[in-house]
Motif scaffolding. Structure first.
Motif, PDB file in Angstrom:
ATOM      1  N   GLN A 138      33.917 -28.451  28.549  1.00 35.58           N
ATOM      2  CA  GLN A 138      34.661 -27.318  27.996  1.00 35.58           C
ATOM      3  C   GLN A 138      33.895 -26.013  28.196  1.00 35.58           C
ATOM      4  O   GLN A 138      34.459 -24.997  28.617  1.00 35.58           O
ATOM      5  N   GLU A 139      32.593 -26.048  27.906  1.00 36.98           N
ATOM      6  CA  GLU A 139      31.762 -24.846  28.034  1.00 36.98           C
ATOM      7  C   GLU A 139      31.668 -24.412  29.496  1.00 36.98           C
ATOM      8  O   GLU A 139      31.721 -23.224  29.813  1.00 36.98           O
TER       9      GLU A 139
ATOM     10  N   GLN B 141      32.641 -31.624  25.377  1.00 39.45           N
ATOM     11  CA  GLN B 141      32.236 -30.293  24.918  1.00 39.45           C
ATOM     12  C   GLN B 141      31.451 -29.553  26.002  1.00 39.45           C
ATOM     13  O   GLN B 141      31.585 -28.340  26.166  1.00 39.45           O
ATOM     14  N   VAL B 142      30.633 -30.287  26.736  1.00 38.37           N
ATOM     15  CA  VAL B 142      29.866 -29.647  27.818  1.00 38.37           C
ATOM     16  C   VAL B 142      30.810 -29.205  28.931  1.00 38.37           C
ATOM     17  O   VAL B 142      30.700 -28.084  29.458  1.00 38.37           O
TER      18      VAL B 142
ATOM     19  N   ARG C 173      34.841 -22.786  30.562  1.00 44.18           N
ATOM     20  CA  ARG C 173      34.992 -21.453  29.978  1.00 44.18           C
ATOM     21  C   ARG C 173      34.228 -20.414  30.808  1.00 44.18           C
ATOM     22  O   ARG C 173      34.638 -19.264  30.906  1.00 44.18           O
TER      23      ARG C 173
END
Lengths: 297, 552
Positions: B404-405, B401-402, B408
């Motif tokens: 992914q951020e 998730q980190v 982005r």
């Protein structure tokens, strides 16, 4: 299509004239039950917050800030931050939207599928009844949560598949309730009368039978929302629910358990929300049943 | 991940250290030390006020699952940490991975590298009283070489024959040169079981496993506990402890509670976030950098990660320093090119890729991936979107998730699909579901056998970038090049030559950005302060108690 013009006794709450009476009874029951009233008020708040999440949430639910990771509740983050530094309050608000959507979607799907199976089995009888009820037996044979996990495992984890799993999970009970209602209504005079004046089968079903089975369906559906909410949370907790980083109460609870020693609020807040929401739905559902079920009057 | 032992690589500098003057002196000093201080009577450090070692007592250690195989024909770290007390191997290795005697007291390699001669220790007996000898060694090698289902079949399949000229000499003749062979003799596959117990018990060996280790099997209740008693006949001298108990505790929070309540004496694999909490309980925390690497696995067969520009942008968009500092609390070393700083094969000349989102954006712009109105890059109407594979195992979902951020932030979107651990591994390894990217981790038993500390070879079972499945001619050439290097490494005993080969492999991986190296993690183990003279083995992944005692 011919209107029979027959007005016969129906199950309370089905006829327009009695609908307002049912609502009045519901209001009276709610007013007389402070716990149910509090539950309804709580649900209203959650529903409003969920539907206006983008307006009321202080932060975007996925916005990470590693520097603020696992911060305790503060003036900046009222309910603290999670393991990726995301605002816990915002995620709970957005999570309400997802959790309720799954629970309501799953229950609605269960109502549609269960009602359809119950109507087919009860109305047509014979081999169709056998077929539908054996199908329901098969669905009953699996523990509900296991069946839901199986469906999500086979179809892949996604919001839609989760709703499908909950639909299959909740349909069997509804199917039996509807079938039982239909079987008890079928020999009644108003159904016979409708048939006697030439009403088609669809008309008999949708004009006369369905309205008369609505009350038990509504009562059961309301109560099963709580079950669906818990199942959705359990699936999220087990990691087969919505996909990260989407906020969902069960998934948040699952992620938070790793941090129970460091940041206990990460399990406390979603846990309390799940508990209060399920409790409120049950309280309102009980009241609805008291108001609509003729056997309790 | 420390899943099993993927990617056995190359033997290292310690391989032939036995023949060096320094190694000879070291061994002489060790022998003198051993003579002066019999190990069975080991005492604590001779410091003023230090407590004298006391016999008796028992330690309780955790395992998160029941052993998968008591004879180690299957192997994972959980199993090994639960059953290692029963067994000895032919050779051992110290913290620096210098090989040292265990059940074999000396060894020699023929000039052609095909024959290994091992001299065995005299007077060693198995727990059942039968003698340990050359026939037992032959029997134990053949447990693997005749069983294709054994985890160690590939490790020993190059053995042509085993000769036993006398009771204390074993000659292992190979079909092909394998420069890792001595490390294989120090690996779990070289544990020595009692042949008579294996033959007598057959498939029921798990009901009473018999080795030569410091502790003897007493009882095992599946998914509950294992009990061991002291081996008074142990060749290094009887342990100070009366016994040892392994409690099978699947939940780390429960393990933490048990450590706090002092019903557990050891806690393995502490999450970095819990280190302070464990220290507050009064426990000692041992930290060791373990052979292995944590990285972003990129799938070079799937668009858009088949494109070099996208892979390079990903490598520059990930802030490893922030992740190490905030997620791992500093308990990791930033990875350069797949070999950790303590490795023989670490090379500071291979470029370290720095966090530079501006550079990532420039690379993508040049490749035609332009920022769209929603902040996601597009080219020819196609969004720069990645399928990110994830799992709920440990903190892997959080890392993904980190990442992914961070992606982005440079205009790369990614959709996470999280799977259960087994399904995740199959999907990742078998290149299913079109995944592009995932956080991953692999461990090696020895750093000396791995020029990159993961399965970098194209034909490796757990290959990390799917390169051998690529149909792109350039990738196919690269596959051949990398596999050729891997084959040469295995056949090259000379450390300097291996280092040059390692440099080539690391440079190719970096130039082609076949993976994004993140960090080399540390193994964190908590111990009660009253446990003394324990032995951190396998780079901190297992605690040895053959000389331990309790200062209660």
């Amino acid at each position: 299509m011919v209107d029979s013009g027959v007005r016969v006794a129906r199950w309370p709450g089905a006829r327009a004239g009695r609908s307002s009476g049912a609502l009045l009874r519901l209001r009276r029951h709610l007013a007389g039950n402070r716990l149910a009233l509090a539950g309804a008020a709580y649900l209203a708040v959650v529903l409003v917050a969920a539907s206006t999440a983008s307006l009321v949430a202080p932060y975007a639910p996925d916005k990470q800030d590693l520097l603020s990771r696992l911060d305790p509740p503060s003036s900046q983050h009222w309910l603290g931050t999670d393991e990726a530094g995301r605002d816990e309050l915002s995620r709970l608000i957005y999570g309400a939207r997802v959790s309720l959507f799954i629970a309501l979607g799953g229950t609605a799907g269960g109502v549609l599928l269960g009602t359809a199976l119950g109507l087919i089995g009860g109305f047509f009888g014979g081999s169709l009844d056998h077929l539908t009820m054996r199908l329901v037996d098969i669905m009953y044979a699996f523990p509900g949560i296991l069946l839901a996990i199986l469906i999500v495992a086979v179809m892949g984890p996604s919001l839609v598949n989760l709703i499908i799993a909950l639909t299959v999970f909740s349909a069997p009970t509804l199917a039996r309730i509807v079938r039982a209602s239909v079987l008890s209504l079928k020999p009644r005079e108003f159904i016979e009368a409708a048939r006697a004046i030439g009403a088609t089968q669809p008309r008999v079903v949708f004009r006369h039978l369905v309205p008369n089975t609505l009350a038990p369906i509504i009562v059961h559906a309301t109560l099963s929302v709580a079950g669906a909410l818990l199942t959705a949370a359990a699936l999220g907790f087990l990691g087969v629910g919505v996909q990260p980083p989407t906020a969902e109460w069960g998934a948040m609870l699952s992620a938070g358990q790793e941090y129970m020693r460091n940041a206990s609020f990460l399990v406390t807040f979603p846990g309390v929300l799940i508990f209060l929401t399920v409790l409120s739905v049950n309280l309102v559902g009980d009241t609805l049943r008291d108001a609509l079920d003729p056997h309790l009057r | 991940m420390d899943r099993s032992m993927p990617g056995r690589g190359v033997a290292g500098g310690a391989l032939y250290a036995r023949s060096s003057r320094r190694a000879l002196l070291t061994r002489a000093a060790l022998a003198a030390g051993a003579a002066a201080f019999p190990l069975g009577r080991l005492v604590g450090p001779a410091l003023p006020g230090a407590a004298a070692a006391a016999r008796g007592g028992s330690v309780v250690v955790p395992a998160t699952a029941s052993p998968t195989a008591w004879d180690l024909t299957k192997a994972d770290w959980i199993t090994w940490s639960a059953v290692n007390y029963l067994y000895d191997r032919l050779l051992d290795a110290d913290d620096k991975e210098n090989l040292k005697p265990m059940l074999a007291t000396s060894w020699a390699v023929s000039r052609d590298g095909l024959t290994y001669t091992l001299k065995l220790r005299h007077g060693v007996v198995f727990h059942d009283g039968t003698p340990f000898n050359a026939a037992a060694v032959k029997f134990n090698f053949e447990r693997h070489t005749t069983n294709r289902n054994s985890r160690y079949y590939p490790t020993f399949e190059m053995i042509d024959r085993i000769e036993t000229p006398d009771d204390t000499t074993v000659r292992v003749v190979l079909k092909t040169v394998n420069a890792d062979m001595l490390y294989n003799f120090a690996d779990w596959g070289a544990i020595q079981l009692s042949p008579s117990a294996v033959q007598r018990l057959g498939a029921n060996f798990a009901s009473h496993p018999v080795g030569t280790g410091p502790f003897k099997f007493q009882a095992y209740v599946s998914d509950s506990h294992i009990e061991y008693g002291r081996n008074d006949q142990y060749w290094r001298g009887a342990p100070m402890l009366d016994g040892l108990r392994v409690n099978i505790v699947p939940d780390v929070n429960v393990e933490m509670d048990n450590l706090q309540a002092k019903t557990l004496d050891v806690l393995y694999y502490i999450n970095p976030k819990d280190v302070d909490g464990v220290k507050r309980m009064g426990a000692v925390v041992e930290a060791r950098t373990v052979p292995g690497a944590q990285f972003i696995s990129l799938n070079v067969t799937q668009e858009p990660t088949s494109e070099l520009a996208v892979r390079k942008a990903i490598a520059r968009a990930v802030d490893r320093d922030a992740m190490i500092k905030k997620l791992l609390y500093g308990y990791a070393v930033k990875a350069r090119a797949g070999a950790s700083p303590g490795s023989h094969y670490y090379n500071a000349d291979v470029p370290m890729i720095a966090y530079n989102p501006g550079e990532a954006a420039r690379i993508l712009d040049e490749a035609g991936w332009k920022l769209g109105p929603d902040g996601i890059r597009q080219r020819d109407g196609k969004r720069l979107s990645l399928a990110m594979l994830s799992t709920t195992f440990q903190d892997w979902s959080l890392y993904n998730q980190v990442i992914q951020e961070q992606l982005r932030a440079v205009g790369i979107e990614s959709k996470i699909t999280s799977l259960e651990w087994g399904a995740y591994l199959d999907t990742w390894r078998e290149n299913r579901n079109g995944w592009n990217i995932t956080y991953h981790s692999q461990g090696s038993v020895y750093a000396s056998t791995a020029v990159l500390e993961c399965s970098w070879q194209p034909n490796a079972f757990w290959n990390i970038c799917q390169i051998r499945k690529s149909t792109d001619p350039q990738m196919q050439r690269l596959t051949q090049q990398l596999q050729s290097i891997a084959d040469q490494v295995l056949a090259t005993p000379d450390v300097a030559k291996r280092r040059a080969l390692a440099n080539q492999a690391q440079t190719l991986y970096q130039e082609n950005q076949l993976t994004v190296w993140l960090w080399h993690g540390e193994s964190l183990t908590g111990l009660q302060p009253y446990v003394k003279d324990y032995d951190m083995q396998w780079h901190g992944r297992v605690v040895g108690f053959s000389r331990a005692w309790l200062n209660k």
